[in-house]
Design a protein around this motif. Structure first.
Motif, PDB file in Angstrom:
ATOM      1  N   ARG A  19       0.898  -1.208   0.107  1.00 57.84           N
ATOM      2  CA  ARG A  19       0.095  -0.001  -0.024  1.00 57.84           C
ATOM      3  C   ARG A  19       0.884   1.141   0.117  1.00 57.84           C
ATOM      4  O   ARG A  19       1.974   1.324   0.580  1.00 57.84           O
ATOM      5  CB  ARG A  19      -1.105  -0.065   1.205  1.00 57.84           C
ATOM      6  CG  ARG A  19      -0.178   0.023   2.594  1.00 57.84           C
ATOM      7  CD  ARG A  19      -0.161   1.322   3.125  1.00 57.84           C
ATOM      8  NE  ARG A  19       0.461   1.329   4.424  1.00 57.84           N
ATOM      9  CZ  ARG A  19       1.035   2.470   4.969  1.00 57.84           C
ATOM     10  NH1 ARG A  19       1.380   3.610   4.262  1.00 57.84           N
ATOM     11  NH2 ARG A  19       1.590   2.261   6.200  1.00 57.84           N
ATOM     12  N   ASP A  27       0.896   5.599   0.764  1.00 55.60           N
ATOM     13  CA  ASP A  27       0.310   6.526   1.686  1.00 55.60           C
ATOM     14  C   ASP A  27      -1.115   6.998   1.246  1.00 55.60           C
ATOM     15  O   ASP A  27      -2.288   6.936   1.919  1.00 55.60           O
ATOM     16  CB  ASP A  27       1.259   7.619   1.978  1.00 55.60           C
ATOM     17  CG  ASP A  27       2.317   7.285   2.547  1.00 55.60           C
ATOM     18  OD1 ASP A  27       2.404   6.306   3.055  1.00 55.60           O
ATOM     19  OD2 ASP A  27       3.288   8.166   2.532  1.00 55.60           O
ATOM     20  N   LEU A  36      -3.683   4.321   1.841  1.00 49.96           N
ATOM     21  CA  LEU A  36      -4.063   4.356   3.337  1.00 49.96           C
ATOM     22  C   LEU A  36      -5.047   5.337   3.774  1.00 49.96           C
ATOM     23  O   LEU A  36      -6.003   5.246   4.383  1.00 49.96           O
ATOM     24  CB  LEU A  36      -2.643   4.402   4.133  1.00 49.96           C
ATOM     25  CG  LEU A  36      -3.015   4.274   5.864  1.00 49.96           C
ATOM     26  CD1 LEU A  36      -3.484   3.022   6.198  1.00 49.96           C
ATOM     27  CD2 LEU A  36      -1.618   4.782   6.526  1.00 49.96           C
ATOM     28  N   GLU A  67      -8.885   5.077   5.302  1.00 50.76           N
ATOM     29  CA  GLU A  67      -8.935   5.874   6.567  1.00 50.76           C
ATOM     30  C   GLU A  67     -10.097   6.620   6.436  1.00 50.76           C
ATOM     31  O   GLU A  67     -11.049   6.947   7.257  1.00 50.76           O
ATOM     32  CB  GLU A  67      -7.831   6.559   7.283  1.00 50.76           C
ATOM     33  CG  GLU A  67      -6.686   5.792   7.765  1.00 50.76           C
ATOM     34  CD  GLU A  67      -5.500   6.315   8.356  1.00 50.76           C
ATOM     35  OE1 GLU A  67      -5.159   7.648   7.573  1.00 50.76           O
ATOM     36  OE2 GLU A  67      -4.912   5.712   8.899  1.00 50.76           O
ATOM     37  N   LYS A  83     -11.869  -1.619  10.826  1.00 52.26           N
ATOM     38  CA  LYS A  83     -10.617  -0.543  11.715  1.00 52.26           C
ATOM     39  C   LYS A  83      -9.323  -1.432  12.033  1.00 52.26           C
ATOM     40  O   LYS A  83      -8.176  -1.134  11.897  1.00 52.26           O
ATOM     41  CB  LYS A  83     -11.278  -0.085  12.991  1.00 52.26           C
ATOM     42  CG  LYS A  83     -11.988   1.036  12.742  1.00 52.26           C
ATOM     43  CD  LYS A  83     -12.451   1.603  13.981  1.00 52.26           C
ATOM     44  CE  LYS A  83     -13.337   2.891  13.877  1.00 52.26           C
ATOM     45  NZ  LYS A  83     -14.026   3.336  15.147  1.00 52.26           N
ATOM     46  N   VAL A 116      -7.636  -2.063   8.647  1.00 48.82           N
ATOM     47  CA  VAL A 116      -6.757  -0.793   8.393  1.00 48.82           C
ATOM     48  C   VAL A 116      -5.659  -0.589   9.081  1.00 48.82           C
ATOM     49  O   VAL A 116      -4.619  -0.616   8.547  1.00 48.82           O
ATOM     50  CB  VAL A 116      -7.693   0.414   8.297  1.00 48.82           C
ATOM     51  CG1 VAL A 116      -7.057   1.601   8.144  1.00 48.82           C
ATOM     52  CG2 VAL A 116      -9.020   0.394   7.343  1.00 48.82           C
ATOM     53  N   ASN A 117      -5.707  -0.976  10.434  1.00 50.75           N
ATOM     54  CA  ASN A 117      -4.903  -0.803  11.337  1.00 50.75           C
ATOM     55  C   ASN A 117      -3.578  -1.615  10.867  1.00 50.75           C
ATOM     56  O   ASN A 117      -2.370  -1.421  10.597  1.00 50.75           O
ATOM     57  CB  ASN A 117      -5.155  -1.289  12.809  1.00 50.75           C
ATOM     58  CG  ASN A 117      -5.926  -0.218  13.545  1.00 50.75           C
ATOM     59  OD1 ASN A 117      -5.742   0.834  12.906  1.00 50.75           O
ATOM     60  ND2 ASN A 117      -6.511  -0.279  14.463  1.00 50.75           N
ATOM     61  N   ARG A 144      -2.120  -0.339   7.706  1.00 54.24           N
ATOM     62  CA  ARG A 144      -1.038   0.853   7.909  1.00 54.24           C
ATOM     63  C   ARG A 144       0.160   0.348   8.552  1.00 54.24           C
ATOM     64  O   ARG A 144       0.941   0.816   8.067  1.00 54.24           O
ATOM     65  CB  ARG A 144      -1.745   1.875   9.302  1.00 54.24           C
ATOM     66  CG  ARG A 144      -1.002   2.778   9.364  1.00 54.24           C
ATOM     67  CD  ARG A 144      -1.590   3.761  10.733  1.00 54.24           C
ATOM     68  NE  ARG A 144      -2.982   4.200  10.421  1.00 54.24           N
ATOM     69  CZ  ARG A 144      -4.028   3.668  11.089  1.00 54.24           C
ATOM     70  NH1 ARG A 144      -3.798   2.604  11.841  1.00 54.24           N
ATOM     71  NH2 ARG A 144      -5.238   3.945  10.758  1.00 54.24           N
ATOM     72  N   GLU A 145       0.111  -0.528   9.301  1.00 53.68           N
ATOM     73  CA  GLU A 145       1.658  -0.869  10.044  1.00 53.68           C
ATOM     74  C   GLU A 145       2.258  -2.036   9.119  1.00 53.68           C
ATOM     75  O   GLU A 145       3.248  -2.690   9.569  1.00 53.68           O
ATOM     76  CB  GLU A 145       1.294  -1.486  11.415  1.00 53.68           C
ATOM     77  CG  GLU A 145       0.759  -0.711  12.385  1.00 53.68           C
ATOM     78  CD  GLU A 145       0.108  -1.123  13.469  1.00 53.68           C
ATOM     79  OE1 GLU A 145       0.393  -2.249  13.840  1.00 53.68           O
ATOM     80  OE2 GLU A 145      -0.651  -0.735  14.071  1.00 53.68           O
ATOM     81  N   ARG A 146       1.616  -2.153   8.033  1.00 55.17           N
ATOM     82  CA  ARG A 146       2.380  -3.236   6.963  1.00 55.17           C
ATOM     83  C   ARG A 146       2.367  -4.520   7.496  1.00 55.17           C
ATOM     84  O   ARG A 146       3.165  -5.354   7.268  1.00 55.17           O
ATOM     85  CB  ARG A 146       3.560  -2.741   6.445  1.00 55.17           C
ATOM     86  CG  ARG A 146       3.557  -1.412   5.776  1.00 55.17           C
ATOM     87  CD  ARG A 146       4.817  -0.865   5.294  1.00 55.17           C
ATOM     88  NE  ARG A 146       4.858   0.304   4.665  1.00 55.17           N
ATOM     89  CZ  ARG A 146       4.244   0.832   3.522  1.00 55.17           C
ATOM     90  NH1 ARG A 146       3.482   0.147   2.772  1.00 55.17           N
ATOM     91  NH2 ARG A 146       4.356   2.045   3.314  1.00 55.17           N
TER      92      ARG A 146
END
Lengths: 243, 243
Positions: free
Chosen positions: A124, A126, A129, A133, A204, A207-208, A211-213
């Motif tokens: 992903r 930015d 992401l 979000e 959520k 997505v978390n 976000r943290e790959r």
DNA sequence: GCTTCTTATTGGTGTGACCAATTGCTGAAA
DNA sequence: TTTCAGCAATTGGTCACACCAATAAGAAGC
């Protein structure tokens, strides 16, 4: 008998020959993307055919997304775009859709989407992401009575995950599938009450992880999400009438 | 600026309007599959347009696989078939293909094919199994010098697994991807020596798992197969030239 | 009742004309 | 010289009509 002697000729029409001819030129990059084709009158001379036959070939090529025709200015080789490919898939699935496909849609999602979540976590950008979000926010904010909007946001979430893989094959595969989901909903009794918060919770977590790959966690959360989703779905599934 | 003022009119041509009209009738099943369309002359009267405009609409519809036109007999609404959908995907991928796509093809196969093997183990019919077993025989028997044929058989194996899922979405997804594999081979230095027996070994194990409907084992064996496959592939991958 | 031939129907192609959108040139005005 | 309205050429869109070629349906003959 019919199996032995299959038709050979298929007697291509003239306009089909012309179509193949131009198509080949495009595929072989002899007509590069964005390049202008000769005008209809010129092409007629080159192929030594009537404008009628030529135009019918051009119509087909434009229908297939190979060329773009603009009145007054001319014809250009179109930059290939995903939309045309997806459109034709949409058409195919749309016409094919029936009760029997529903279980196969579910099967496909259960198998592929966790893998897709994993890919998204690894690849992903930015921007992806940010889209995810934003979707969380929109989903949380949307009117609880507007079940239509809710399911749209849900669909969009999954499409955004697919897009976040950056893999065009994944996107082309999943877009048409997700386009069918609204029609699937016609086959269940009601929009499920009280599921929004649960769904949002899973989203959520997914997505978390993205976000943290964290690929493995994205995989697991998506799997858990869809498992729950499908359980609910099966519970409220209408029993198909006998006919 | 271009984003703000998107074109509105797009002034549909007459033949496009006709196309939409007929397409809608088909999508809404007002023209059921297999039904005969009125003849060109009749349609001209109904729409009150010239034969030219009408025919260009019909050409587009047939190019998109919606209708079938047979000289002398007439036009019928075509039974939707997977081939048309796959063809347009082939075209899209074919034109889009370049070095950058290779890693994404590999990524997709690693992610999806083990899941597909699992599905195949669960859903396969006897006929699917027969196809897979025939492929093993053909692969084993084929001339070791004919590397072209070997890789064709390899491709076919994976396509057969996809077909054994019985899931049209899976087939539509994977067929066009596997069609790209021959082109990928142009980017590696040579057909890998001595890999045939190893490949065949994996294939056999996968077929065994599918035969016994052992989903987990099919998954694992396919994963192991592709992992090895891709390692070899990466090893022999040409370094792309700088430009 | 069956086959064969004829005929009508249906899509395919060719011609020539004119319409409509676009492009580019030209010449007048600033 | 620069700008811009306006004209003219180019290009795709539509139309009408004629004729060809493949197919299907009906008639004629056996």
């Amino acid at each position: 008998m019919n199996d032995i002697f299959k038709k050979i000729g298929t007697t291509q029409t003239l306009s089909q020959k012309i179509e193949r001819n131009i198509e080949r030129a495009i595929r072989e990059k002899k007509l590069p993307i964005g390049s202008k084709l000769p005008s209809e009158r010129e092409l007629c001379e080159m192929f030594a055919v009537s404008r009628t036959a030529l135009r019918e070939a051009l119509r087909r090529l434009s229908a297939r997304g190979l060329i773009e025709i603009r009145k007054g200015s001319g014809m250009v080789v179109k930059k290939i775009n995903m939309k045309d490919a997806i459109d034709s898939l949409n058409l195919y699935y749309d016409l094919k859709f029936d009760m029997n496909l529903i279980s196969q849609i579910i099967e496909l999602r259960l198998a592929f989407e966790p893998e897709i979540a994993k890919m998204a976590a690894l690849n992903r950008k930015d921007e992806d992401l940010a889209n995810l979000e934003q979707n969380l926010i929109d989903f949380a904010a949307c009117d609880p009575d507007n079940t239509q909007l809710e399911s749209d946001m849900d669909n969009k979430f999954h499409l955004n995950v697919a897009r976040a893989t950056g893999n065009p094959f994944v996107i082309v595969t999943m877009e048409p599938v997700h386009n069918l989901l609204p029609r699937m909903r016609n086959f269940i009794y009601a929009n499920i009450e009280g599921e929004k918060e649960i769904t949002l919770g899973y989203h959520k977590e997914i997505v978390n992880a993205i976000r943290e790959r964290d690929a493995e966690r994205a995989y697991e959360k998506m799997q858990a999400h869809l498992d729950r989703n499908m359980q609910v779905y099966n519970k409220f599934m209408k029993i198909p009438e006998q006919d």
